[in-house]
Design a protein around this motif. Structure first.
Motif, PDB file in Angstrom:
ATOM      1  N   GLN A 212     -12.588  -6.575   0.275  1.00 18.09           N
ATOM      2  CA  GLN A 212     -12.364  -6.308  -1.145  1.00 18.09           C
ATOM      3  C   GLN A 212     -11.499  -5.110  -1.626  1.00 18.09           C
ATOM      4  OE1 GLN A 212     -16.285  -3.562  -1.676  1.00 18.09           O
ATOM      5  NE2 GLN A 212     -16.051  -3.036  -3.131  1.00 18.09           N
ATOM      6  N   LEU A 213     -11.285  -4.251  -0.460  1.00 18.08           N
ATOM      7  CA  LEU A 213      -9.818  -3.080  -0.381  1.00 18.08           C
ATOM      8  C   LEU A 213      -8.582  -3.720  -0.943  1.00 18.08           C
ATOM      9  CD1 LEU A 213      -8.556  -0.480  -0.169  1.00 18.08           C
ATOM     10  CD2 LEU A 213      -8.411  -0.936   2.143  1.00 18.08           C
ATOM     11  N   VAL A 214      -8.200  -5.005  -0.568  1.00 19.32           N
ATOM     12  CA  VAL A 214      -7.083  -5.610  -0.794  1.00 19.32           C
ATOM     13  C   VAL A 214      -7.133  -5.843  -2.255  1.00 19.32           C
ATOM     14  CG1 VAL A 214      -5.670  -7.396  -0.755  1.00 19.32           C
ATOM     15  CG2 VAL A 214      -6.629  -6.629   1.224  1.00 19.32           C
ATOM     16  N   SER A 215      -8.310  -5.984  -2.305  1.00 23.34           N
ATOM     17  CA  SER A 215      -8.017  -7.028  -4.466  1.00 23.34           C
ATOM     18  C   SER A 215      -8.138  -5.767  -5.204  1.00 23.34           C
ATOM     19  CB  SER A 215      -9.883  -7.697  -4.276  1.00 23.34           C
ATOM     20  OG  SER A 215      -9.422  -7.947  -5.881  1.00 23.34           O
ATOM     21  N   ALA A 216      -9.121  -4.173  -4.628  1.00 25.07           N
ATOM     22  CA  ALA A 216      -8.911  -3.121  -5.305  1.00 25.07           C
ATOM     23  C   ALA A 216      -7.625  -2.733  -6.065  1.00 25.07           C
ATOM     24  CB  ALA A 216      -9.476  -2.608  -5.152  1.00 25.07           C
ATOM     25  N   ALA A 217      -7.480  -2.587  -4.206  1.00 25.11           N
ATOM     26  CA  ALA A 217      -6.186  -2.331  -4.449  1.00 25.11           C
ATOM     27  C   ALA A 217      -4.629  -2.727  -4.902  1.00 25.11           C
ATOM     28  CB  ALA A 217      -5.505  -1.140  -2.653  1.00 25.11           C
ATOM     29  N   GLN A 218      -3.935  -4.118  -4.686  1.00 24.75           N
ATOM     30  CA  GLN A 218      -3.337  -4.763  -5.627  1.00 24.75           C
ATOM     31  C   GLN A 218      -3.507  -4.062  -6.849  1.00 24.75           C
ATOM     32  OE1 GLN A 218      -3.275  -7.877  -2.827  1.00 24.75           O
ATOM     33  NE2 GLN A 218      -2.260  -7.031  -1.659  1.00 24.75           N
ATOM     34  N   SER A 219      -4.826  -5.010  -7.778  1.00 24.67           N
ATOM     35  CA  SER A 219      -4.834  -5.285  -8.924  1.00 24.67           C
ATOM     36  C   SER A 219      -3.901  -3.614 -10.023  1.00 24.67           C
ATOM     37  CB  SER A 219      -6.075  -5.153  -9.212  1.00 24.67           C
ATOM     38  OG  SER A 219      -6.888  -3.943  -8.988  1.00 24.67           O
ATOM     39  N   SER A 220      -4.354  -2.411  -8.694  1.00 20.32           N
ATOM     40  CA  SER A 220      -3.431  -1.004  -8.852  1.00 20.32           C
ATOM     41  C   SER A 220      -2.630  -0.509  -8.907  1.00 20.32           C
ATOM     42  CB  SER A 220      -5.019   0.018  -8.229  1.00 20.32           C
ATOM     43  OG  SER A 220      -6.331  -0.168  -9.269  1.00 20.32           O
ATOM     44  N   GLY A 221      -1.711  -1.758  -7.851  1.00 18.40           N
ATOM     45  CA  GLY A 221      -0.424  -1.586  -7.631  1.00 18.40           C
ATOM     46  C   GLY A 221      -0.496  -0.890  -6.543  1.00 18.40           C
ATOM     47  N   VAL A 222      -1.571  -0.277  -5.640  1.00 14.53           N
ATOM     48  CA  VAL A 222      -1.206  -0.235  -4.708  1.00 14.53           C
ATOM     49  C   VAL A 222      -1.044  -0.443  -3.375  1.00 14.53           C
ATOM     50  CG1 VAL A 222      -2.650   1.412  -2.823  1.00 14.53           C
ATOM     51  CG2 VAL A 222      -2.589   2.130  -5.446  1.00 14.53           C
ATOM     52  N   LYS A 223      -0.306  -1.180  -2.556  1.00 12.57           N
ATOM     53  CA  LYS A 223      -0.094  -1.355  -1.161  1.00 12.57           C
ATOM     54  C   LYS A 223      -0.598  -1.276  -0.140  1.00 12.57           C
ATOM     55  CE  LYS A 223       4.525  -1.975  -1.631  1.00 12.57           C
ATOM     56  NZ  LYS A 223       5.957  -2.086  -1.396  1.00 12.57           N
ATOM     57  N   VAL A 224      -0.878  -2.569   0.450  1.00 15.47           N
ATOM     58  CA  VAL A 224      -1.844  -2.151   1.201  1.00 15.47           C
ATOM     59  C   VAL A 224      -1.836  -3.477   3.058  1.00 15.47           C
ATOM     60  CG1 VAL A 224      -4.662  -3.337   2.182  1.00 15.47           C
ATOM     61  CG2 VAL A 224      -4.150  -2.645  -0.082  1.00 15.47           C
ATOM     62  N   GLY A 225      -1.857  -2.185   4.055  1.00 17.58           N
ATOM     63  CA  GLY A 225      -1.383  -2.601   5.288  1.00 17.58           C
ATOM     64  C   GLY A 225      -2.500  -2.495   5.999  1.00 17.58           C
ATOM     65  N   ILE A 226      -2.403  -3.033   7.497  1.00 15.98           N
ATOM     66  CA  ILE A 226      -3.428  -3.216   7.971  1.00 15.98           C
ATOM     67  C   ILE A 226      -2.850  -1.889   9.311  1.00 15.98           C
ATOM     68  CG2 ILE A 226      -2.259  -5.087   9.154  1.00 15.98           C
ATOM     69  CD1 ILE A 226      -6.402  -4.103   9.536  1.00 15.98           C
ATOM     70  N   ALA A 227      -3.618  -1.257   9.732  1.00 17.87           N
ATOM     71  CA  ALA A 227      -3.459  -0.227  11.160  1.00 17.87           C
ATOM     72  C   ALA A 227      -4.092  -1.111  12.183  1.00 17.87           C
ATOM     73  CB  ALA A 227      -4.069   1.152  10.855  1.00 17.87           C
ATOM     74  N   VAL A 228      -2.538  -0.916  13.088  1.00 17.72           N
ATOM     75  CA  VAL A 228      -2.785  -2.136  14.372  1.00 17.72           C
ATOM     76  C   VAL A 228      -3.376  -1.032  15.566  1.00 17.72           C
ATOM     77  CG1 VAL A 228      -2.236  -3.543  16.125  1.00 17.72           C
ATOM     78  CG2 VAL A 228      -2.075  -3.765  13.609  1.00 17.72           C
ATOM     79  N   GLY A 229      -4.560  -0.547  16.300  1.00 15.13           N
ATOM     80  CA  GLY A 229      -4.252   0.102  17.024  1.00 15.13           C
ATOM     81  C   GLY A 229      -5.584   1.850  17.374  1.00 15.13           C
ATOM     82  N   GLY A 230      -4.731   2.828  16.474  1.00 14.03           N
ATOM     83  CA  GLY A 230      -5.348   3.880  16.609  1.00 14.03           C
ATOM     84  C   GLY A 230      -5.764   4.483  17.747  1.00 14.03           C
ATOM     85  N   TRP A 231      -6.553   5.743  17.950  1.00 12.40           N
ATOM     86  CA  TRP A 231      -7.001   6.157  19.602  1.00 12.40           C
ATOM     87  C   TRP A 231      -7.253   5.402  20.082  1.00 12.40           C
ATOM     88  CZ3 TRP A 231      -5.201   9.308  22.441  1.00 12.40           C
ATOM     89  CH2 TRP A 231      -5.354   9.861  23.448  1.00 12.40           C
ATOM     90  N   ASN A 232      -8.711   4.412  19.834  1.00 13.54           N
ATOM     91  CA  ASN A 232      -9.335   3.542  20.459  1.00 13.54           C
ATOM     92  C   ASN A 232     -10.018   4.858  22.200  1.00 13.54           C
ATOM     93  OD1 ASN A 232     -10.247   1.297  21.097  1.00 13.54           O
ATOM     94  ND2 ASN A 232      -8.551   0.363  22.539  1.00 13.54           N
ATOM     95  N   GLY A 233     -10.304   5.547  21.830  1.00 14.96           N
ATOM     96  CA  GLY A 233     -11.143   6.008  22.659  1.00 14.96           C
ATOM     97  C   GLY A 233      -9.355   6.892  23.750  1.00 14.96           C
TER      98      GLY A 233
END
Length: 539
Positions: free
Chosen positions: A232-253
């Motif tokens: 849903q995010l990819v569809s809404a963002a890209q239709s508004s000209g916003v790039k979407v990336g996937i964040a890999v990792g994070g703090w994860n404890g």
């Protein structure tokens, strides 16, 4: 106002500008192990140097070219008769001024042996524009010529001893609306576990990173939490000209063991990259944000660099971006080698979580930018991170505002420490001046109302007047304009020097660089430089 009595002669070459030695008697020798920040001065190999930004173990004699961290001010005077001392008080280094506006150039001059001062010369771009022989030593110069200019003062005493001040760099601009640089990025992280896609202000963002995709030790990927939400995010963002990336990792404890394992072998890296590229293409993502927290200096850093280089090749071949979230500064920063700078589109500096009290100060933002750029990261690839939450209470900004609307305009409610609208505005302006973008963790912590922090960032980036006022308005007995805020200038001497033991006590207010600040406690620090001051408003 002092007359420009030497300006014409200087312009036509009728006077010469002497080369003079600098007074280095008060300077410490450069030490390789010591950390230096912007504006600090040292003596090294009989020369005076000024640090432009954060640096450590970078020899001033080697790193003093125009693009490097040290600025060579000149040769030190040999030990002998003491020289006079001159210091520029104004203008502020790296300040901006509108063309044709008056600029006060002011200096303080003295002599350690009380030899009378004959005069002070004021120079713009190495040309003497005025001479003043009476204190206070100052001249008003009309800003001329768009772009950068070098301001300097030189003093001569009655025994013809000469000395020079440090240099100040100012920029003359066309008008007071600073157009954001092309490609300025506004990046927001959006988590899988909270927040609604419908609440995101896509028109105020350039990039969104969906968080987080987790790897396994063999390079395979764990199932993504809330995949439908990401679609849903990819569809809404890209239709508004916003790039979407996937964040890999994070703090994860704090568990980065999977990264450590698969990145340590060529086969493990290849497996991970193959799986990640398949994920990116399947879901039509625009790129990847690597959030390995954190590779350590040494073999881990080398493996991280190999991983980023190999991943960059694959992503760029598909026209995708590669970014990374990195620690603000310090030891763990050494886990990201300088070679990585060439492989990424930009780095997201996590300039928050420094501590529980005032965990994301303006000074911490300055230090973070200085650390990474001091290591060679370009301005364009520097993206400053800001928090949309508090510590130690870990409350979302929207929760704090819901508890008390006044929290929007301050950085603490007495228990929680965060960044309110004035600090977010100030950091966005810092990013415009010194970086290539601004980032936040995370979007669901923001409000959707007029006190939105994302709105505050976007307005500054576009040069738009703020829609939410933090000037004390709201009560019949409170001023509605920042210029009307009451201060008692008689209690203070001009900042930042605080000579004669002057200081500010808790609750006292002062004007500094077109802003009003209130002291949180007893302080002699420069307003806005640390947690002892609260930003009130700008006029």
């Amino acid at each position: 106002m002092k007359t420009l009595n030497l300006a014409v002669m200087a312009a036509f070459g009728l006077i010469s500008v002497p080369t003079m030695a600098l007074d280095c008697s008060q300077l410490s020798n450069w030490q390789s192990a010591k950390v230096y920040t912007g504006g600090m001065e040292v003596q090294h190999l009989a020369a005076k140097y000024t640090a432009k930004w954060w640096t450590q173990n970078q020899d001033p004699a080697i790193y003093s070219q125009p693009e490097n961290v040290w600025r060579k001010e000149g040769i030190c005077d040999p030990v002998g008769t003491p020289l006079p001392i001159v210091k520029l008080d104004t203008p502020v280094d790296q300040s901006r001024h509108i063309i044709a506006s008056p600029i006060l150039i002011k200096a303080t001059a003295s002599h350690p042996m009380n030899v009378p001062i004959k005069h002070v010369d004021f120079k713009v771009d190495d040309v003497v524009i005025a001479t003043d022989n009476t204190a206070p030593y100052e001249v008003t110069w009309t800003a001329t010529g768009l772009g950068e200019h070098v301001i300097q003062a030189e003093v001569v005493d009655d025994e013809n001893g000469r000395a020079s001040s440090g240099k100040r760099i100012i920029t003359v601009v066309a008008d007071d609306v600073i157009v954001p640089p092309s490609g300025f990025k506004i990046v927001g992280y959006f988590p899988s576990w909270q927040g609604q896609v419908a609440d995101i202000q896509f028109d105020k963002l350039t990039h969104i990173n969906y968080s987080f995709l987790l790897p396994n030790a063999d390079g395979s990927l764990q199932p993504l939490e809330n995949l439908a939400k990401m679609k849903q995010l990819v569809s809404a963002a890209q239709s508004s000209g916003v790039k979407v990336g996937i964040a890999v990792g994070g703090w994860n404890g704090g568990d980065d063991s999977a990264f450590e394992t698969f990145a340590s072998s060529a086969q493990g890296r290849a497996t991970f990259i193959r799986n990640l590229m398949a994920f990116v293409e399947l879901h039509q993502l625009d790129g990847v944000d690597m959030d390995w927290e954190y590779p350590d200096p040494g073999s881990s850093a080398n493996n991280y660099a190999l991983l980023m280089k190999e991943l960059s090749v694959e992503l760029k071949a598909k026209g995708k971006f590669l970014t990374a979230a990195v620690v603000a500064l310090g030891y763990t920063g050494g886990g990201v080698l300088e070679s990585v700078f060439q492989d990424v589109d930009f780095l997201n500096l996590m300039a928050y979580d420094a501590n529980n009290a005032d965990h994301a100060s303006f000074q911490y933002a300055l230090d973070s930018i200085a650390y990474w750029q001091g290591r060679g990261l370009s301005k364009e690839k520097t993206v400053l991170g800001v928090p949309f939450y508090s510590r130690p209470t870990w409350q979302a900004y929207r929760t704090l505002v819901a508890q008390d609307a006044a929290n929007a305009c301050r950085d603490t409610d007495g228990t929680s420490y965060y960044n309110g609208i004035p600090t977010i505005r100030a950091k966005t302006q810092l990013a415009l001046d010194s970086a290539g973008g601004i980032m936040n963790w995370e979007l669901s912590h923001d409000t959707s109302g007029p006190e939105s922090l994302l709105t505050a960032k976007w307005e500054v980036s576009q040069g738009i007047a703020p829609t939410y006022q933090c000037d004390g308005s709201g009560g019949p007995d409170k001023p509605t304009q920042c210029v009307d805020i009451q201060v008692d200038p008689n209690q203070y001497v001009v900042h930042p020097d605080f000579p004669n033991g002057d200081h500010a006590a808790a609750g006292q207010r002062i004007r500094h660089q077109s802003s009003v600040y209130e002291a949180n406690w007893w302080t002699r620090s420069v307003p806005g430089s640390d947690g002892s001051w609260q930003f009130i408003c700008q006029y």
